[in-house]
Design a protein around this motif. Structure first.
Motif: not given
Length: 85
Positions: A29-32, A46-48, A78-80
């Motif tokens: 989640d942190v990396i995202g 897009v890669a992750w 929406f990454d949060i």
């Protein structure tokens, strides 16, 4: 049709323990969320997204969870949402 694989979760628990599995999920989640700190990284989502979805499936064995994670990571804004945890 891909089914949920509870043996993935069992293997993760035996390999990393419950705390280790949780820490790995938090790290996913942190990396995202890094794209919020560095807006240029939004392009890397897009890669992750497929990498994150694959790792989540390998860790927890949930097809639905992995698909939700894929869309959450690939869609801007929406990454949060912490889908791995």
């Amino acid at each position: 049709k891909k089914e949920a694989k509870p043996e993935n979760f069992e293997r993760s628990l035996s390999r990393f323990g419950i705390i280790g599995t949780f820490i790995i999920c938090v790290l996913l989640d942190v990396i995202g969320c890094l794209s919020y700190l560095f807006p240029v990284l939004e392009l890397t989502d897009v890669a992750w997204a497929p990498i994150s979805a694959y790792l989540l499936f390998a860790l927890l064995g949930s097809t639905l969870g992995s698909v939700v994670n894929l869309f959450e990571e690939i869609l801007p804004g929406f990454d949060i949402i912490p889908t791995a945890t």
